[in-house]
Write an enzyme that holds these catalytic residues in place. Structure first.
Site, mmCIF file in Angstrom:
data_model
loop_
_atom_site.group_PDB
_atom_site.id
_atom_site.type_symbol
_atom_site.label_atom_id
_atom_site.label_comp_id
_atom_site.label_asym_id
_atom_site.label_seq_id
_atom_site.Cartn_x
_atom_site.Cartn_y
_atom_site.Cartn_z
ATOM 1 N N GLU A 175 0.803 -1.230 0.000
ATOM 2 C CA GLU A 175 0.000 0.000 0.000
ATOM 3 C C GLU A 175 0.837 1.282 0.000
ATOM 4 O O GLU A 175 0.854 2.015 1.000
ATOM 5 C CB GLU A 175 -0.954 0.011 1.204
ATOM 6 C CG GLU A 175 -1.935 -1.143 1.208
ATOM 7 C CD GLU A 175 -2.863 -1.115 2.417
ATOM 8 O OE1 GLU A 175 -2.711 -0.232 3.283
ATOM 9 O OE2 GLU A 175 -3.724 -1.995 2.502
ATOM 10 N N GLU A 363 -5.443 -8.578 0.929
ATOM 11 C CA GLU A 363 -5.971 -8.254 2.272
ATOM 12 C C GLU A 363 -7.453 -7.947 2.166
ATOM 13 O O GLU A 363 -7.876 -7.200 1.275
ATOM 14 C CB GLU A 363 -5.298 -7.003 2.868
ATOM 15 C CG GLU A 363 -3.919 -7.193 3.386
ATOM 16 C CD GLU A 363 -3.362 -5.916 4.026
ATOM 17 O OE1 GLU A 363 -4.157 -5.036 4.431
ATOM 18 O OE2 GLU A 363 -2.131 -5.803 4.096
HETATM 19 O O1 IFM Z 1 -3.337 -3.377 9.310
HETATM 20 C C1 IFM Z 1 -3.405 -2.805 8.046
HETATM 21 C C2 IFM Z 1 -2.294 -3.340 7.163
HETATM 22 O O2 IFM Z 1 -1.043 -3.123 7.705
HETATM 23 C C3 IFM Z 1 -2.350 -2.666 5.810
HETATM 24 N N1 IFM Z 1 -3.656 -2.730 5.240
HETATM 25 C C4 IFM Z 1 -4.780 -2.347 6.059
HETATM 26 C C5 IFM Z 1 -4.723 -3.092 7.381
HETATM 27 C C6 IFM Z 1 -5.922 -2.675 8.264
HETATM 28 O O3 IFM Z 1 -5.907 -1.311 8.498
#
Ligand code: IFM
Length: 452
Positions: A175, A363
């Protein structure tokens, strides 16, 4: 332990092709703890948490203790029948000063983690950078300094050379919009820098590094599968008024297009977000070509959708996110709207790019209020969240979009950056005092789903 829910009439993993990739994700800084162990150097979060910007002044120094309990956690991955495990490498464990001497104990640690995954038939997916820059590099400007390209390349070379015989799946960055936006524009994440003059060069260097990382990995390990991840949210305009429609378009360029488009050779979305014109101040001749990478897969990370309204007072984007309390919608503990169709819309959108070969949801998950009662965590909200999102992924599969995998965030509860430990995303509950692990009902649900 008992299955928690009956599976009739529910989405099942057998509704997907047997080659569909199922996994669970985590990251080094959020779960390892032991931030000074075995020669690890300090990173930007080790310093940032000493300030006042983390909820309850929480620190990641111990967290779930993955560093000493990794076998327990990988045993849990196995017990839940999850075939793929995504984790990240802490740069400062491998190269304590960021650039230069390598710490053999750091290399050995991840070798043990990888070996233990492989011994248990779990495929390791490794993220090279999940926000924990060595502090020594931040002292030299961090992501704002173009020398990050040299530092990052050296780090990537060390990792790939160390693990290339055992690891095939690599993720270059996690990200980039979040670590550059929150860390170098809003100042709410490490290293706490602010303003456009920091954000734009940091973003450009991150975009260069995501492509550079791809090239370096492929050079050393041609048979690897290399991707990178993007945070994405489906955007809905607040109204059908032209000013809101335009605001939504600008926000989409910022949240969903800024990093993927240059990697596909489309350049930065300047026409949609004119402030990006200033990016040229940080670009060298030839950079357009260096931004490109032919990723084997694109990782998308989706938690919610955003409703966007025009806002004259918001600098640069002139658009604002309308918060959930104003919209009175069902939301998670993070105040993120629960909107499963977002994952389908984003898969469709990313799939439409000609240059994208394959998409993996690297994710997806949710933080809700979890309580242990008689040794169990009955997190029905999370089960519902994950199930509804998987249904939307399935819809995208049926429409032949290029989606080929799905990972839950996260294996265990962990340190949620500026939100500290109050937010729990895990399939497994962590008692932070005793380090006891308790599989939540959502963990059992995922296990049963994968068996189904
Ligand atoms: O915990 C984070 C992760 O590190 C990156 N993506 C979003 C998740 C939730 O906020």
């Amino acid at each position: 332990m008992n299955p928690i829910v009956t599976r009739q009439d529910q989405i099942a993993s057998s509704d997907f092709d047997s080659s569909f990739i199922w996994g669970v994700s985590t990251s080094a800084l959020q779960s390892e703890g032991n931030h000074k162990a075995d020669g690890k150097g300090p990173n930007i979060w080790d310093e940032f948490v000493q300030g006042k910007k983390i909820k309850n002044q929480d620190k990641h120094y111990h967290s779930s203790g993955f560093y000493q309990h990794f076998k327990k956690d990988i045993d849990l991955v196995k017990e839940l029948g999850i075939p793929n495990f995504r984790f990240s490498i802490s740069w400062a464990r491998i190269i304590p000063d960021g650039y230069g001497g390598v710490n053999q104990k750091g290399i050995d640690f991840y070798m043990q983690v990888i070996d233990y995954c492989l011994d248990n038939n779990i495929v390791p997916w490794i993220t090279l950078y999940h926000w924990d820059l060595p502090l020594a590099l931040e002292r030299k400007g961090g992501w704002v300094n173009r020398e990050i390209l040299i530092w990052f390349e050296a780090y990537v070379r060390v990792c790939i050379n160390a693990y290339k015989h055992k690891v095939k799946h690599w993720i270059v960055l996690n990200e980039p919009l979040v670590f550059t936006g929150a860390g170098y524009f809003a100042g709410i994440h490490a290293p706490g820098k602010k303003h456009l003059k920091n954000f734009l060069p940091a973003a450009h260097h991150a975009a260069l590094c995501q492509a550079l990382g791809y090239r370096v990995i492929k050079e050393i390990q041609p048979n690897s599968l290399v991707g990178t991840t993007f945070s994405c949210s489906h955007i809905t305009p607040y109204s059908m008024k032209e000013k809101d429609l335009k605001a939504a378009h600008r926000m989409d360029a910022l949240l969903n297009r800024l990093f993927i488009e240059p990697s596909l050779g489309l350049g930065y979305p300047i026409e949609s977000l004119p402030v990006l014109n200033k990016m040229k101040h940080y670009m060298n001749p030839g950079d357009e070509a260096l931004l490109k990478a032919d990723f084997d897969f694109i990782g998308i990370q989706i938690y919610t959708r955003e409703v966007v309204a025009n806002s004259l007072f918001t600098p640069y984007v002139r658009a604002k996110l309308v918060p959930v309390h104003q919209r009175k919608v069902h939301h998670t503990k993070m105040s993120w709207e629960v909107y499963p169709a977002s994952i389908y819309e984003i898969i469709k959108k990313i799939s439409a790019y000609k240059g994208v070969k394959k998409i993996i949801v690297t994710e997806n998950g949710a933080s809700f209020h979890d309580e242990v009662f008689l040794g169990r965590v009955e997190d029905l909200d999370r089960i519902h969240f994950i199930e509804k999102h998987i249904e939307q992924v399935h819809k995208a599969v049926l429409e032949n979009h290029k989606i080929e995998g799905y990972f839950v965030w996260s294996l265990t509860d962990n340190f949620e950056w500026a939100e500290g430990y109050e937010q729990r995303f895990g399939l497994v509950y962590i008692d932070y005092d005793s380090k006891e692990r308790i599989i939540k009902n959502s963990g059992f649900w995922y296990r049963d789903f994968l068996r189904s």
